[in-house]
Motif scaffolding. Structure first.
Motif, mmCIF file in Angstrom:
data_model
loop_
_atom_site.group_PDB
_atom_site.id
_atom_site.type_symbol
_atom_site.label_atom_id
_atom_site.label_comp_id
_atom_site.label_asym_id
_atom_site.label_seq_id
_atom_site.Cartn_x
_atom_site.Cartn_y
_atom_site.Cartn_z
ATOM 1 N N ILE A 193 0.853 -1.190 0.000
ATOM 2 C CA ILE A 193 0.000 0.000 0.000
ATOM 3 C C ILE A 193 0.886 1.236 0.000
ATOM 4 C CG2 ILE A 193 -1.752 1.315 1.252
ATOM 5 C CD1 ILE A 193 -2.615 -1.354 2.545
ATOM 6 N N SER A 194 0.621 2.155 -0.906
ATOM 7 C CA SER A 194 1.316 3.432 -0.931
ATOM 8 C C SER A 194 0.286 4.521 -1.226
ATOM 9 C CB SER A 194 2.445 3.415 -1.963
ATOM 10 O OG SER A 194 3.273 4.551 -1.825
ATOM 11 N N THR A 195 0.746 5.657 -1.713
ATOM 12 C CA THR A 195 -0.168 6.760 -2.008
ATOM 13 C C THR A 195 0.088 7.291 -3.412
ATOM 14 O OG1 THR A 195 1.150 8.699 -1.358
ATOM 15 C CG2 THR A 195 0.139 7.404 0.412
ATOM 16 N N THR A 196 -0.822 8.123 -3.869
ATOM 17 C CA THR A 196 -0.697 8.718 -5.201
ATOM 18 C C THR A 196 0.191 9.957 -5.200
ATOM 19 O OG1 THR A 196 -2.698 10.028 -4.845
ATOM 20 C CG2 THR A 196 -2.960 7.873 -5.919
ATOM 21 N N ILE A 197 0.777 10.309 -4.049
ATOM 22 C CA ILE A 197 1.569 11.545 -3.960
ATOM 23 C C ILE A 197 3.001 11.265 -3.536
ATOM 24 C CG2 ILE A 197 -0.416 13.025 -3.541
ATOM 25 C CD1 ILE A 197 0.371 12.902 -0.520
ATOM 26 N N GLU A 198 3.481 10.061 -3.821
ATOM 27 C CA GLU A 198 4.843 9.702 -3.443
ATOM 28 C C GLU A 198 5.869 10.280 -4.414
ATOM 29 O OE1 GLU A 198 5.619 7.856 -0.582
ATOM 30 O OE2 GLU A 198 3.470 8.163 -0.211
ATOM 31 N N HIS A 199 7.100 10.365 -3.942
ATOM 32 C CA HIS A 199 8.233 10.686 -4.808
ATOM 33 C C HIS A 199 8.442 9.530 -5.784
ATOM 34 C CE1 HIS A 199 12.463 11.364 -5.964
ATOM 35 N NE2 HIS A 199 12.269 12.614 -5.618
ATOM 36 N N ASP A 200 9.032 9.838 -6.936
ATOM 37 C CA ASP A 200 9.289 8.801 -7.938
ATOM 38 C C ASP A 200 10.116 7.641 -7.391
ATOM 39 O OD1 ASP A 200 7.872 10.092 -9.883
ATOM 40 O OD2 ASP A 200 9.615 10.873 -10.958
ATOM 41 N N ALA A 201 10.944 7.899 -6.368
ATOM 42 C CA ALA A 201 11.779 6.849 -5.796
ATOM 43 C C ALA A 201 10.958 5.784 -5.078
ATOM 44 C CB ALA A 201 12.798 7.449 -4.832
ATOM 45 N N ILE A 202 9.682 6.053 -4.855
ATOM 46 C CA ILE A 202 8.743 5.055 -4.335
ATOM 47 C C ILE A 202 7.794 4.597 -5.435
ATOM 48 C CG2 ILE A 202 6.735 4.724 -2.825
ATOM 49 C CD1 ILE A 202 9.261 4.455 -1.278
ATOM 50 N N SER A 203 7.151 5.537 -6.097
ATOM 51 C CA SER A 203 6.097 5.175 -7.053
ATOM 52 C C SER A 203 6.628 4.377 -8.249
ATOM 53 C CB SER A 203 5.366 6.429 -7.538
ATOM 54 O OG SER A 203 6.249 7.311 -8.210
ATOM 55 N N LEU A 204 7.802 4.726 -8.747
ATOM 56 C CA LEU A 204 8.315 4.039 -9.934
ATOM 57 C C LEU A 204 8.775 2.607 -9.647
ATOM 58 C CD1 LEU A 204 10.117 6.871 -11.927
ATOM 59 C CD2 LEU A 204 7.807 5.952 -12.191
ATOM 60 N N PRO A 205 9.525 2.339 -8.568
ATOM 61 C CA PRO A 205 9.834 0.938 -8.293
ATOM 62 C C PRO A 205 8.596 0.089 -8.017
ATOM 63 C CG PRO A 205 10.661 2.354 -6.540
ATOM 64 C CD PRO A 205 10.268 3.232 -7.670
ATOM 65 N N LEU A 206 7.594 0.667 -7.352
ATOM 66 C CA LEU A 206 6.357 -0.083 -7.130
ATOM 67 C C LEU A 206 5.677 -0.404 -8.460
ATOM 68 C CD1 LEU A 206 4.812 1.696 -4.011
ATOM 69 C CD2 LEU A 206 5.953 -0.518 -4.097
ATOM 70 N N SER A 207 5.622 0.576 -9.346
ATOM 71 C CA SER A 207 5.022 0.335 -10.660
ATOM 72 C C SER A 207 5.831 -0.685 -11.442
ATOM 73 C CB SER A 207 4.928 1.647 -11.438
ATOM 74 O OG SER A 207 4.056 2.555 -10.794
ATOM 75 N N HIS A 208 7.149 -0.640 -11.312
ATOM 76 C CA HIS A 208 8.019 -1.593 -12.003
ATOM 77 C C HIS A 208 7.734 -3.023 -11.567
ATOM 78 C CE1 HIS A 208 11.679 -3.538 -13.486
ATOM 79 N NE2 HIS A 208 11.918 -3.943 -12.248
ATOM 80 N N PHE A 209 7.698 -3.256 -10.252
ATOM 81 C CA PHE A 209 7.446 -4.613 -9.757
ATOM 82 C C PHE A 209 6.030 -5.078 -10.107
ATOM 83 C CE2 PHE A 209 10.978 -3.638 -6.712
ATOM 84 C CZ PHE A 209 11.796 -4.693 -7.076
ATOM 85 N N ARG A 210 5.085 -4.151 -10.117
ATOM 86 C CA ARG A 210 3.721 -4.519 -10.495
ATOM 87 C C ARG A 210 3.657 -4.898 -11.968
ATOM 88 N NH1 ARG A 210 -1.096 -0.209 -9.800
ATOM 89 N NH2 ARG A 210 0.225 0.866 -11.315
ATOM 90 N N GLU A 211 4.311 -4.137 -12.814
ATOM 91 C CA GLU A 211 4.303 -4.442 -14.243
ATOM 92 C C GLU A 211 4.978 -5.775 -14.550
ATOM 93 O OE1 GLU A 211 6.166 -1.039 -15.931
ATOM 94 O OE2 GLU A 211 4.468 0.299 -15.487
ATOM 95 N N LYS A 212 5.948 -6.150 -13.722
ATOM 96 C CA LYS A 212 6.603 -7.451 -13.882
ATOM 97 C C LYS A 212 5.753 -8.590 -13.336
ATOM 98 C CE LYS A 212 10.934 -8.021 -13.082
ATOM 99 N NZ LYS A 212 12.236 -8.044 -12.368
ATOM 100 N N GLY A 213 4.638 -8.262 -12.703
ATOM 101 C CA GLY A 213 3.752 -9.282 -12.160
ATOM 102 C C GLY A 213 4.196 -9.836 -10.824
ATOM 103 N N GLU A 214 5.114 -9.130 -10.127
ATOM 104 C CA GLU A 214 5.658 -9.652 -8.878
ATOM 105 C C GLU A 214 4.862 -9.219 -7.652
ATOM 106 O OE1 GLU A 214 9.832 -9.248 -8.304
ATOM 107 O OE2 GLU A 214 10.296 -9.537 -10.436
#
Length: 400
Positions: A109-130
């Motif tokens: 769980i995170s938020t829509t107002i995070e710095h890219d150093a949080i939002s981008l790695p989370l999106s990366h792992f999600r896109e990889k299906g992990e």
């Protein structure tokens, strides 16, 4: 034509949320240790022992500054590494803990107002299906991410909640202590992280009061060097927050972050955290005074043509997110015309199309307001005279 004044020849810096200059004391410590603590900290001879002691002192200073113990602090290259390290470690911990028990992916769980150093790695792992991710939005009525919305997003497979302590664009402060309390009451196994890059040195930061398992520290936001540190609650203790290697090599940093330590910047970071925490009330009062003067001047001079974003929310004492209403006042274009001071913009314009910051839109700021937004962030040394020069230039640029 740009205003011709002292402001045009001596630039005023109002982008302290982006980065800060080195504190003179910190700079002196770094330079001194570059020449006097150059030994390898892993060596047993005097030169190495001296460097090791310098690092130990910095670790104590860093820990004390956030109410932690030295054994729970590891030094990193910066905030991006620290944030990625927390995310990858909690994913790995979930996988090892739930082997053969569940086929569910780890959920974060995170938020829509995070710095890219949080939002981008989370999106990366999600896109990889992990992993699965829930990005909790800002509550429109309250102006921040509410603890209730975070808790309501918890699932049986939730392993981490990561919420920024203070947003860099608006200065809005998130209720981390309340989030931690409610999350742990709902599921005590869920780990909690906050990126405190913008908070340290502006508001009090105490990991015990916040109730977090991890906290990110960034040197260049607090008049320190461009390295960082990570707090890990109960590191390597039974029941402590887990941390896994993200690369391999020597046994430095508790055998978790290999590589010969960067002694001089580490010494500087420790001192920067010490100064920031010891004088936080004084610094906060000074920054708030100049920030409030800025907003008063802007309101007095621009009247209804100026809007302050998130001004009613609990926010950092130095941050002013302001929009100038009207055509041809987009932040991106305005910044290009400014000669006398430095600030950030809430928009980017290409091919006559202006795209506001997504973070501002996530704060429920209207498109046309977000597009015209500037972020002005004051620092420890900002003066009333500086603010007056800034406002005078803005009046010259924007008022007939």
């Amino acid at each position: 034509m740009p205003i011709k004044s002292e402001a045009a020849t001596k630039r005023i810096y109002l982008d302290y949320n982006a980065t800060t200059p080195l504190d003179p004391t910190v700079a002196e410590i770094i330079v001194t240790n570059l020449t006097e603590a150059w030994g390898n900290p892993s060596s047993l001879y005097p030169e190495g022992v001296k460097a090791k002691n310098v690092i130990a002192t910095a670790r104590e200073q860093t820990a004390k500054g956030i109410g932690a113990v030295a054994s729970d602090i590891l030094f990193t290259s910066g905030g991006t590494e620290a944030n990625n390290w927390v995310i990858s470690s909690t994913i790995e911990h979930f996988k090892q803990r739930s082997q053969a028990e569940s086929k569910l992916k780890p959920h974060i769980i995170s938020t829509t107002i995070e710095h890219d150093a949080i939002s981008l790695p989370l999106s990366h792992f999600r896109e990889k299906g992990e992993i699965d991710v829930t990005f909790v939005p800002v509550n429109k009525e309250r102006g921040f991410v509410t603890p209730e919305d975070v808790v309501n997003a918890i699932r049986p497979n939730t392993c981490l909640v990561t919420v920024i302590m203070a947003n860099n664009e608006t200065g809005a402060i998130m209720p981390i202590a309340e989030i931690s309390k409610l999350v742990k009451e709902r599921n005590s196994s869920v780990l909690i992280h906050t990126d405190a890059a913008q908070a340290i040195g502006k508001i009090p930061v105490d990991v015990g009061l916040l109730g977090v398992d991890y906290l990110t520290i960034v040197g260049h936001k607090i008049y320190g060097p461009r390295i960082g540190a990570l707090y890990i609650k109960g590191l390597l203790q039974n029941g402590g927050a887990p941390l896994y290697k993200i690369f391999h090599g020597g046994g430095q940093e508790r055998n978790l972050r290999p590589g010969t330590e960067n002694t001089a910047p580490i010494a500087g970071l420790g001192k920067a955290v010490e100064i920031a925490s010891d004088s936080v009330k004084e610094f906060a009062a000074a920054m708030k005074m100049t920030r409030d003067h800025l907003e008063k001047r802007l309101k007095d001079d621009f009247q209804d043509a100026v809007v302050f974003n998130c001004a009613s929310s609990c926010r950092l004492p130095n941050t002013c997110s302001v929009a100038f209403i009207g055509k041809n006042r987009e932040g991106y274009n305005l910044v290009k015309k400014i000669c006398g001071f430095s600030c950030s913009t809430g928009s980017a314009c290409h091919a006559n199309e202006c795209k506001p910051s997504q973070i501002l839109l996530e704060f429920n700021i209207p498109f046309e307001i977000a597009a015209n937004t500037l972020r002005l962030s004051t620092g420890r040394e900002t003066t009333v005279a500086d603010i007056d020069k800034v406002v005078d230039e803005l009046k010259h640029l924007l008022l007939p």
